[in-house]
Design an enzyme around this catalytic site. Structure first.
Site, PDB file in Angstrom:
ATOM      1  N   GLU A  18     -37.209 -25.420  -2.522  1.00  0.00           N
ATOM      2  CA  GLU A  18     -36.485 -26.855  -3.066  1.00  0.00           C
ATOM      3  C   GLU A  18     -36.029 -27.772  -1.684  1.00  0.00           C
ATOM      4  OE1 GLU A  18     -35.457 -29.015  -4.817  1.00  0.00           O
ATOM      5  OE2 GLU A  18     -36.288 -28.587  -6.984  1.00  0.00           O
ATOM      6  N   ARG A 101     -23.774 -25.145 -11.325  1.00  0.00           N
ATOM      7  CA  ARG A 101     -23.979 -24.908  -9.949  1.00  0.00           C
ATOM      8  C   ARG A 101     -24.410 -26.414  -9.229  1.00  0.00           C
ATOM      9  NH1 ARG A 101     -29.443 -25.013  -8.619  1.00  0.00           N
ATOM     10  NH2 ARG A 101     -30.940 -24.015  -9.906  1.00  0.00           N
ATOM     11  N   ASN A 103     -27.088 -28.516  -7.425  1.00  0.00           N
ATOM     12  CA  ASN A 103     -28.420 -28.905  -7.335  1.00  0.00           C
ATOM     13  C   ASN A 103     -28.909 -29.669  -6.421  1.00  0.00           C
ATOM     14  OD1 ASN A 103     -30.999 -27.585  -8.266  1.00  0.00           O
ATOM     15  ND2 ASN A 103     -31.406 -29.405  -9.650  1.00  0.00           N
ATOM     16  N   ASN A 155     -31.192 -33.896 -10.483  1.00  0.00           N
ATOM     17  CA  ASN A 155     -32.085 -33.850  -9.614  1.00  0.00           C
ATOM     18  C   ASN A 155     -32.428 -34.751  -8.686  1.00  0.00           C
ATOM     19  OD1 ASN A 155     -33.836 -31.148  -9.125  1.00  0.00           O
ATOM     20  ND2 ASN A 155     -34.183 -31.051 -11.382  1.00  0.00           N
ATOM     21  N   ASP A 209     -38.443 -33.912 -11.146  1.00  0.00           N
ATOM     22  CA  ASP A 209     -37.362 -33.181 -10.461  1.00  0.00           C
ATOM     23  C   ASP A 209     -37.247 -33.639  -9.192  1.00  0.00           C
ATOM     24  OD1 ASP A 209     -36.693 -30.784  -9.248  1.00  0.00           O
ATOM     25  OD2 ASP A 209     -37.741 -29.294  -9.990  1.00  0.00           O
TER      26      ASP A 209
HETATM   27 CA    CA Z   1     -34.800 -29.898  -8.149  1.00  0.00          CA
END
Ligand code: CA
Length: 305
Positions: A18, A101, A103, A155, A209
């Site tokens: 990521e 959490r 991201n 995201n 995403d």
């Molecule tokens: Ca992501």
């Protein structure tokens, strides 16, 4: 227009690859492997990948700091990383003791970091408690401000070249939101839906995403579950192009290369069975590069605090 998709760093992430960030000065790609607590940097000239284990917890973003080192997220903190000494210094904490959490995160043109949170996933990938996330900014004085709450899964982020609009993905309602952006004040207002993935079926469009923008103002959005990156027009909401990858959990995208016209794409290996990793998902966790798209991006911003 003929383009080419190739895995440039094969099977490098064992969990969720990521947060790709192209560092122009060094021609390196920075990225994270979220659940292993590792950050990576890949030198595009020597093809050498260097991994650093920075925390025994989640690490979901890495962005260079103008004054040296990097800003990284750990589970619920934003911290400074000195790569050479592997020294982490916590700058800010949020949501203490909550089952959440950090991201995705990215810096704006003023050098502020924007980063969102999410509820912790239960057993299945993508199954998480709703509305636990928020979107924050860390200004250059290192103080945190909450801008949006009741987010399911924070995201991708992107800004238009005139700096008047910010885009932000909430993956579970499958929406890309647009906000009016005040770069000087660091404020966002007038939230509306720019792209609605829920108009398509999950098997067609998947879940939005990570995201980036090109110099024509079009969004490139990695879609989880379907192994695709889509190019959308955020003004009309219409789909312009799709790129297919040989693994299904495409997570994020960024422009890189000398001319910023190569698209780098991270993927996840998390949650696949050993059988899948041996067969249909053999390239899960790889970083891909797409060349020949005929589009390019703008340089990524560093943190200026
Ligand atoms: Ca992501």
């Amino acid at each position: 227009m003929s383009y080419k998709v190739e895995p440039v760093i094969k099977q490098v992430c064992s969990s969720i690859g990521e947060g790709p960030h192209w560092d122009e000065a060094s021609q390196t790609l920075l990225y994270v492997d979220i659940m292993t607590g590792d950050v990576h940097r890949w030198n595009s000239v020597t093809k050498e990948d260097t991994k650093l284990h920075v925390a025994d917890e989640f690490v979901s973003l890495i962005v260079p700091c103008e004054k040296g080192g990097f800003v990284v997220s750990t589970t619920r903190s934003l911290a400074h990383l000195d790569w050479e000494s592997n020294q982490m210094t916590v700058w800010a904490e949020v949501e203490q003791d909550m089952p959440t959490r950090f991201n995705d995160g990215k810096c704006d043109t003023q050098g502020r970091l924007w980063a969102g949170t999410m509820g912790l996933e239960k057993k299945a990938v993508g199954e998480l408690p709703p509305k636990m996330g928020s979107l924050y900014s860390l200004n250059c004085e290192r103080s945190v401000k909450k801008h949006v709450d009741k987010i399911d899964l924070s995201n991708g982020l992107a800004w238009t070249s005139d700096d008047k609009t910010m885009f932000f993905v909430d993956s579970i309602p499958r929406k890309v939101y647009a906000f009016d952006f005040d770069a000087q004040a660091g404020e966002i207002t007038n939230q509306r839906t720019a792209i609605d993935f829920s108009k398509g079926t999950p098997s067609d469009l998947g879940c939005p995403d990570g995201m980036t923008i090109d110099t024509e103002g079009k969004l490139w959005i990695a879609s989880f579950f379907v192994g695709k990156v889509f190019r959308f027009d955020p003004e009309t909401g219409s789909l312009l192009q799709e790129i297919k990858f040989p693994t299904s959990r495409t997570t994020s995208v960024t422009w890189g290369g000398v001319s910023l016209d190569d698209l780098y794409v991270t993927t996840s290996a998390y949650g696949f069975s050993e059988e899948q990793i041996r067969t249909t998902e053999a390239l899960a966790g790889s970083v891909f590069r797409v060349t020949g798209l005929g589009c390019r991006g703008r340089p990524a911003n560093s943190y200026q605090g």
